[in-house]
Design a protein around this motif. Structure first.
Motif, PDB file in Angstrom:
ATOM      1  N   THR A 171      60.832  67.068  41.576  1.00 38.91           N
ATOM      2  CA  THR A 171      61.163  66.696  42.946  1.00 38.91           C
ATOM      3  C   THR A 171      62.499  65.973  42.894  1.00 38.91           C
ATOM      4  OG1 THR A 171      58.817  66.401  43.392  1.00 38.91           O
ATOM      5  CG2 THR A 171      60.357  65.494  44.999  1.00 38.91           C
ATOM      6  N   ALA A 172      63.535  66.665  43.297  1.00 33.83           N
ATOM      7  CA  ALA A 172      64.889  66.121  43.189  1.00 33.83           C
ATOM      8  C   ALA A 172      65.080  64.959  44.155  1.00 33.83           C
ATOM      9  CB  ALA A 172      65.912  67.208  43.480  1.00 33.83           C
ATOM     10  N   PRO A 173      65.445  63.778  43.633  1.00 36.23           N
ATOM     11  CA  PRO A 173      65.771  62.673  44.533  1.00 36.23           C
ATOM     12  C   PRO A 173      67.048  63.023  45.292  1.00 36.23           C
ATOM     13  CG  PRO A 173      65.598  61.928  42.244  1.00 36.23           C
ATOM     14  CD  PRO A 173      65.552  63.409  42.236  1.00 36.23           C
ATOM     15  N   ASN A 174      67.082  62.711  46.544  1.00 37.37           N
ATOM     16  CA  ASN A 174      68.232  63.094  47.360  1.00 37.37           C
ATOM     17  C   ASN A 174      68.861  61.836  47.959  1.00 37.37           C
ATOM     18  OD1 ASN A 174      70.056  64.788  48.561  1.00 37.37           O
ATOM     19  ND2 ASN A 174      68.746  65.279  50.291  1.00 37.37           N
ATOM     20  N   VAL A 189      74.581  49.730  40.742  1.00 37.86           N
ATOM     21  CA  VAL A 189      74.457  51.152  41.099  1.00 37.86           C
ATOM     22  C   VAL A 189      73.871  51.915  39.912  1.00 37.86           C
ATOM     23  CG1 VAL A 189      75.699  53.228  41.845  1.00 37.86           C
ATOM     24  CG2 VAL A 189      76.445  50.980  42.640  1.00 37.86           C
ATOM     25  N   MET A 190      73.014  52.871  40.250  1.00 37.46           N
ATOM     26  CA  MET A 190      72.461  53.768  39.241  1.00 37.46           C
ATOM     27  C   MET A 190      72.773  55.200  39.667  1.00 37.46           C
ATOM     28  SD  MET A 190      68.651  54.109  37.655  1.00 37.46           S
ATOM     29  CE  MET A 190      67.942  54.547  39.211  1.00 37.46           C
ATOM     30  N   VAL A 191      73.472  55.901  38.785  1.00 36.33           N
ATOM     31  CA  VAL A 191      73.827  57.307  39.021  1.00 36.33           C
ATOM     32  C   VAL A 191      73.007  58.144  38.060  1.00 36.33           C
ATOM     33  CG1 VAL A 191      75.670  59.027  38.938  1.00 36.33           C
ATOM     34  CG2 VAL A 191      76.170  56.708  39.732  1.00 36.33           C
ATOM     35  N   ARG A 192      72.295  59.131  38.602  1.00 40.06           N
ATOM     36  CA  ARG A 192      71.509  60.036  37.761  1.00 40.06           C
ATOM     37  C   ARG A 192      71.852  61.474  38.129  1.00 40.06           C
ATOM     38  NH1 ARG A 192      65.263  58.503  37.822  1.00 40.06           N
ATOM     39  NH2 ARG A 192      65.520  58.876  40.045  1.00 40.06           N
ATOM     40  N   LEU A 193      72.040  62.295  37.108  1.00 39.21           N
ATOM     41  CA  LEU A 193      72.231  63.739  37.283  1.00 39.21           C
ATOM     42  C   LEU A 193      71.073  64.445  36.597  1.00 39.21           C
ATOM     43  CD1 LEU A 193      76.038  64.186  36.466  1.00 39.21           C
ATOM     44  CD2 LEU A 193      74.975  63.741  38.677  1.00 39.21           C
ATOM     45  N   PRO A 250      66.611  76.167  31.188  1.00 38.51           N
ATOM     46  CA  PRO A 250      65.610  77.190  30.826  1.00 38.51           C
ATOM     47  C   PRO A 250      65.332  77.202  29.322  1.00 38.51           C
ATOM     48  CG  PRO A 250      67.736  78.206  31.270  1.00 38.51           C
ATOM     49  CD  PRO A 250      67.891  76.742  31.564  1.00 38.51           C
ATOM     50  N   ILE A 251      64.058  77.344  28.978  1.00 41.19           N
ATOM     51  CA  ILE A 251      63.624  77.405  27.578  1.00 41.19           C
ATOM     52  C   ILE A 251      63.144  78.829  27.299  1.00 41.19           C
ATOM     53  CG2 ILE A 251      61.976  76.506  25.890  1.00 41.19           C
ATOM     54  CD1 ILE A 251      63.988  74.416  26.777  1.00 41.19           C
ATOM     55  N   LEU A 252      63.643  79.431  26.232  1.00 43.11           N
ATOM     56  CA  LEU A 252      63.310  80.824  25.930  1.00 43.11           C
ATOM     57  C   LEU A 252      62.296  80.975  24.815  1.00 43.11           C
ATOM     58  CD1 LEU A 252      66.968  82.158  26.074  1.00 43.11           C
ATOM     59  CD2 LEU A 252      65.275  82.165  27.893  1.00 43.11           C
ATOM     60  N   VAL A 253      62.323  80.116  23.816  1.00 45.82           N
ATOM     61  CA  VAL A 253      61.464  80.262  22.644  1.00 45.82           C
ATOM     62  C   VAL A 253      60.039  79.803  22.935  1.00 45.82           C
ATOM     63  CG1 VAL A 253      61.243  79.665  20.186  1.00 45.82           C
ATOM     64  CG2 VAL A 253      63.482  80.005  21.175  1.00 45.82           C
ATOM     65  N   THR A 254      59.799  79.215  24.092  1.00 45.81           N
ATOM     66  CA  THR A 254      58.468  78.729  24.458  1.00 45.81           C
ATOM     67  C   THR A 254      57.423  79.829  24.347  1.00 45.81           C
ATOM     68  OG1 THR A 254      59.443  77.156  25.970  1.00 45.81           O
ATOM     69  CG2 THR A 254      57.137  77.670  26.314  1.00 45.81           C
ATOM     70  N   LYS A 255      57.806  81.029  24.623  1.00 45.21           N
ATOM     71  CA  LYS A 255      56.857  82.145  24.604  1.00 45.21           C
ATOM     72  C   LYS A 255      56.298  82.407  23.207  1.00 45.21           C
ATOM     73  CE  LYS A 255      59.355  84.170  28.412  1.00 45.21           C
ATOM     74  NZ  LYS A 255      60.443  83.253  28.536  1.00 45.21           N
ATOM     75  N   PHE A 256      56.940  81.839  22.182  1.00 46.87           N
ATOM     76  CA  PHE A 256      56.498  82.059  20.811  1.00 46.87           C
ATOM     77  C   PHE A 256      55.708  80.878  20.258  1.00 46.87           C
ATOM     78  CE2 PHE A 256      60.495  84.510  21.255  1.00 46.87           C
ATOM     79  CZ  PHE A 256      59.918  85.777  21.221  1.00 46.87           C
ATOM     80  N   CYS A 289      76.438  74.820  38.453  1.00 48.67           N
ATOM     81  CA  CYS A 289      76.610  73.605  39.250  1.00 48.67           C
ATOM     82  C   CYS A 289      75.685  73.549  40.465  1.00 48.67           C
ATOM     83  CB  CYS A 289      78.056  73.471  39.682  1.00 48.67           C
ATOM     84  SG  CYS A 289      78.402  71.837  40.335  1.00 48.67           S
ATOM     85  N   THR A 290      75.287  74.699  40.976  1.00 42.97           N
ATOM     86  CA  THR A 290      74.393  74.691  42.142  1.00 42.97           C
ATOM     87  C   THR A 290      73.019  74.131  41.794  1.00 42.97           C
ATOM     88  OG1 THR A 290      73.661  76.964  41.714  1.00 42.97           O
ATOM     89  CG2 THR A 290      75.566  76.682  43.177  1.00 42.97           C
ATOM     90  N   LYS A 291      72.693  74.085  40.498  1.00 40.78           N
ATOM     91  CA  LYS A 291      71.382  73.592  40.074  1.00 40.78           C
ATOM     92  C   LYS A 291      71.396  72.141  39.610  1.00 40.78           C
ATOM     93  CE  LYS A 291      69.827  78.179  38.749  1.00 40.78           C
ATOM     94  NZ  LYS A 291      69.383  79.033  37.649  1.00 40.78           N
ATOM     95  N   ILE A 292      72.539  71.466  39.713  1.00 41.00           N
ATOM     96  CA  ILE A 292      72.623  70.054  39.345  1.00 41.00           C
ATOM     97  C   ILE A 292      72.207  69.216  40.545  1.00 41.00           C
ATOM     98  CG2 ILE A 292      74.198  68.164  38.767  1.00 41.00           C
ATOM     99  CD1 ILE A 292      75.745  70.072  37.032  1.00 41.00           C
TER     100      ILE A 292
END
Length: 177
Positions: free
Chosen positions: A123-126, A137-141, A146-152, A94-97
């Protein structure tokens, strides 16, 4: 024909007919591609599932604003984010939302800007402006997944650091509360 020559020729015939070793070699050649594809499919499915969960949380949380409950309770951005976090599954940290709430006088004024710049940085809109009765009203979350398979070689990231920006959006007109 002596028996030792006959047994050697039988051994050679059996060796030519036996294909058991070729199966191992074929599997060793195909297995890395198979598992890479399998993990890419699983990761993509999991990411789409997380995106749908975020969209559902956005719709549920936006209802608080649409019905005037957040405005009547004088919610701040932090309080609204706490409300969002109470609806989030264990899928997200939740801290990253990031929460973005903007109000407009009419639908034609709505501005949906891309929060990803040319360098692939988020750039997170604040903003937190839930508006009043009858406002648009427009609500955005937003969430950096994180993507893991990108390395392959399978790259579905749209942010630096092998991440994909997931977003949920709800646009509505506030009820006359």
């Amino acid at each position: 024909m002596p028996s030792h020559i006959r047994s050697f020729s039988q051994l050679l015939r059996r060796f030519r007919r036996n294909r058991g070793g070729s199966t191992v070699v074929e599997f060793a050649l195909v297995a890395p591609m198979f598992f890479a594809l399998l993990f890419a499919i699983i990761e993509t499915a999991f990411m789409f599932f997380a995106s749908q969960v975020l969209e559902t949380v956005t719709q549920d949380s936006a209802r608080m604003i649409m019905t005037g409950q957040a405005q009547n309770a004088a919610y701040t951005q932090a309080q609204f984010k706490n409300y969002v976090c109470s609806k989030v599954a264990a899928l997200f940290d939740c801290t990253k939302i990031s929460v973005d709430v903007q109000s407009y006088s009419q639908f034609s004024n709505v501005n949906v800007s891309n929060p990803i710049d040319a360098s692939k940085n988020f750039t997170a809109p604040n903003n937190y402006s839930p508006g009043g009765p009858g406002d648009i009203v427009m609500v955005r979350l937003f969430y950096e997944w994180p993507i893991l398979v990108t390395k392959f070689g399978y790259d579905i990231s749209n942010l630096n650091g092998s991440k994909r920006l997931l977003s949920g959006t709800a646009a509505f007109q506030n009820e006359p509360y």
